[in-house]
Enzyme design. Structure first.
Site, mmCIF file in Angstrom:
data_model
loop_
_atom_site.group_PDB
_atom_site.id
_atom_site.type_symbol
_atom_site.label_atom_id
_atom_site.label_comp_id
_atom_site.label_asym_id
_atom_site.label_seq_id
_atom_site.Cartn_x
_atom_site.Cartn_y
_atom_site.Cartn_z
ATOM 1 N N ASP A 179 0.860 -1.182 0.000
ATOM 2 C CA ASP A 179 0.000 0.000 0.000
ATOM 3 C C ASP A 179 0.896 1.232 0.000
ATOM 4 O O ASP A 179 1.803 1.352 0.830
ATOM 5 C CB ASP A 179 -0.910 0.010 1.231
ATOM 6 C CG ASP A 179 -1.784 1.248 1.278
ATOM 7 O OD1 ASP A 179 -2.638 1.409 0.377
ATOM 8 O OD2 ASP A 179 -1.606 2.072 2.203
ATOM 9 N N GLU A 266 -1.215 -0.893 -5.899
ATOM 10 C CA GLU A 266 -2.359 -0.175 -6.463
ATOM 11 C C GLU A 266 -1.918 0.682 -7.641
ATOM 12 O O GLU A 266 -0.876 1.340 -7.599
ATOM 13 C CB GLU A 266 -2.988 0.704 -5.384
ATOM 14 C CG GLU A 266 -4.191 1.491 -5.867
ATOM 15 C CD GLU A 266 -4.739 2.430 -4.802
ATOM 16 O OE1 GLU A 266 -5.738 3.114 -5.082
ATOM 17 O OE2 GLU A 266 -4.155 2.483 -3.707
ATOM 18 N N CYS A 318 -12.744 -4.758 4.987
ATOM 19 C CA CYS A 318 -12.095 -5.510 6.072
ATOM 20 C C CYS A 318 -11.460 -6.764 5.474
ATOM 21 O O CYS A 318 -12.110 -7.516 4.745
ATOM 22 C CB CYS A 318 -13.132 -5.887 7.123
ATOM 23 S SG CYS A 318 -12.502 -6.995 8.408
ATOM 24 N N CYS A 337 -13.739 -2.848 12.699
ATOM 25 C CA CYS A 337 -14.779 -3.388 11.818
ATOM 26 C C CYS A 337 -16.072 -3.590 12.622
ATOM 27 O O CYS A 337 -16.065 -4.300 13.642
ATOM 28 C CB CYS A 337 -14.328 -4.719 11.219
ATOM 29 S SG CYS A 337 -15.578 -5.512 10.163
ATOM 30 N N CYS A 340 -16.984 -7.775 12.494
ATOM 31 C CA CYS A 340 -16.184 -8.792 13.198
ATOM 32 C C CYS A 340 -15.369 -8.219 14.350
ATOM 33 O O CYS A 340 -14.623 -8.954 15.007
ATOM 34 C CB CYS A 340 -15.268 -9.515 12.220
ATOM 35 S SG CYS A 340 -13.996 -8.450 11.474
ATOM 36 N N ASP A 347 -3.358 1.491 6.661
ATOM 37 C CA ASP A 347 -2.400 1.096 5.636
ATOM 38 C C ASP A 347 -2.151 -0.407 5.628
ATOM 39 O O ASP A 347 -2.031 -1.020 4.556
ATOM 40 C CB ASP A 347 -1.075 1.846 5.834
ATOM 41 C CG ASP A 347 -1.238 3.351 5.686
ATOM 42 O OD1 ASP A 347 -2.158 3.772 4.949
ATOM 43 O OD2 ASP A 347 -0.460 4.107 6.298
#
Length: 373
Positions: A179, A266, A318, A337, A340, A347
């Site tokens: 990332d 990405e 997530c 999250c 969960c 990151d």
């Protein structure tokens, strides 16, 4: 396979004078035929081709007022015309801007397409002899060309393009998701461990020094010797910033390539991000250059670079339960999250999602995803 090596040159005074003459001749040829092509295009609607310019250059060198062009390497002058033709072609195919006239006060360069070789601790160049150089590795393949450049701080460099054997094989190793960001330049997840690499931010680091020297430059009288000296001092700060970047990104990409069989990153729109209020930080980070380094280095050793679509929600998903958190904003560096109850670093979660993206598309130990190489 072709590869390049950039080395530092240390020409003596006679060679510096000869290089200045060669650079001046190549610059004159570029500017002369750029102007002539523009004039002819306005009159007839068609510019000059490389063949037309070469024939005209042969006649131009015979004229008494242009006899000094014979002192330069003819191959370097012809290469300058080839570069001009390529610049026009790139413009008409919408890959670059319209060619500009060259200035003697900026970075200058010329290319020797033939007649170059390595001799001991130097490079044999046409009409210059052996120029002392610092060559960091052995060059055993055939030299295709040598591009000599002089920067604004009066330093000389040579980019040697030569052939090497293609020994790339299917590389074995880990598959890591990366990332890219501003707080952490890269966040790497290799399937087991996660680590971050902080950005170096050279522009901000040397901003105060650059500001002081530019202030001093603004007070100098135009055309004075003191102004010329101060221009070089400002150029040295810019070169320091450039050198810091050029040392950091290749080393980081070399480390990532050595550790991994494939790297998933990405596909960012750097030009789009450069139009935001984070433009200075985005351009200083050099995301595009880092991805380019990863691409060609992985290709050289038989690895793969996979670029995930920029609209893939790697940050908001997530990595445990695939829940999409639409309420996440850019300021939220950590989040929990709601489904969960897993605590995420922003990151690290994005790097894990990139890694899972590649794992879901792996076939027979290789990634069946088109890579940008």
């Amino acid at each position: 396979m072709l590869t390049a090596l950039k080395v530092r040159l240390y020409p003596n005074k006679e060679q510096q004078a000869a290089l200045a003459q060669n650079l001046g001749c190549c610059r004159f040829v570029w500017n002369y035929y750029l102007n002539k092509s523009n004039t002819q295009c306005q009159e007839t609607g068609k510019g000059l081709s490389y063949c037309d310019m070469t024939k005209d250059l042969t006649q131009l060198k015979k004229q008494e007022e242009f006899l000094w062009l014979k002192d330069a390497s003819s191959s370097a002058l012809q290469q300058s015309l080839k570069n001009l033709e390529a610049a026009f072609k790139n413009f008409f195919e919408h890959r670059a801007k319209f060619p500009k006239f060259k200035s003697r006060h900026k970075k200058q360069s010329l290319r020797y397409p033939a007649g170059c070789s390595i001799k001991g601790n130097g490079i044999q160049l046409p009409k210059l002899g052996i120029v002392k150089a610092v060559i960091s590795k052995n060059i055993s393949g055939k030299i295709k060309s040598v591009t000599v450049s002089k920067d604004s701080t009066d330093k000389y460099f040579a980019a040697i393009l030569f052939e090497v054997e293609d020994n790339s094989t299917n590389k074995e190793g880990k598959i890591s998701g990366i990332d890219l960001g501003l707080n952490s330049l890269v966040t790497v997840f290799d399937g087991e461990n996660t680590y971050k690499v902080d950005p170096i931010k050279p522009t901000r680091k040397y901003a105060k020094r650059l500001r002081r020297r530019q202030k001093s430059l603004s007070r100098k009288k135009l055309g004075s010797n003191n102004r010329k000296k101060q221009v070089k001092k400002v150029a040295k700060v810019h070169q320091k910033i450039t050198n810091t970047r050029q040392d950091f990104r290749p080393n980081l990409s070399h480390q990532l390539v050595g550790e991994n069989q494939a790297v998933v990153v990405e596909n960012m729109s750097v030009k789009g991000l450069a139009r935001t209020n984070l433009a200075k930080s985005i351009l200083d980070a050099g995301f595009g250059m880092l991805v380019n380094f990863l691409g060609y280095k992985l290709k050289r050793v038989g690895g793969i670079l996979v670029e995930v679509d920029r609209f893939f929600r790697s940050t908001k998903l997530c990595n445990c339960c695939k829940y999409k958190n639409d309420s996440l904003t850019l300021k939220d560096r950590e989040w929990v999250c709601p489904k969960c109850q897993t605590h995420h670093d922003r990151d690290e979660n994005a790097a894990k999602k990139c890694d899972s993206f590649s794992q879901n598309r792996e076939i027979g130990g290789r990634l069946a995803v088109s890579s940008n190489q």
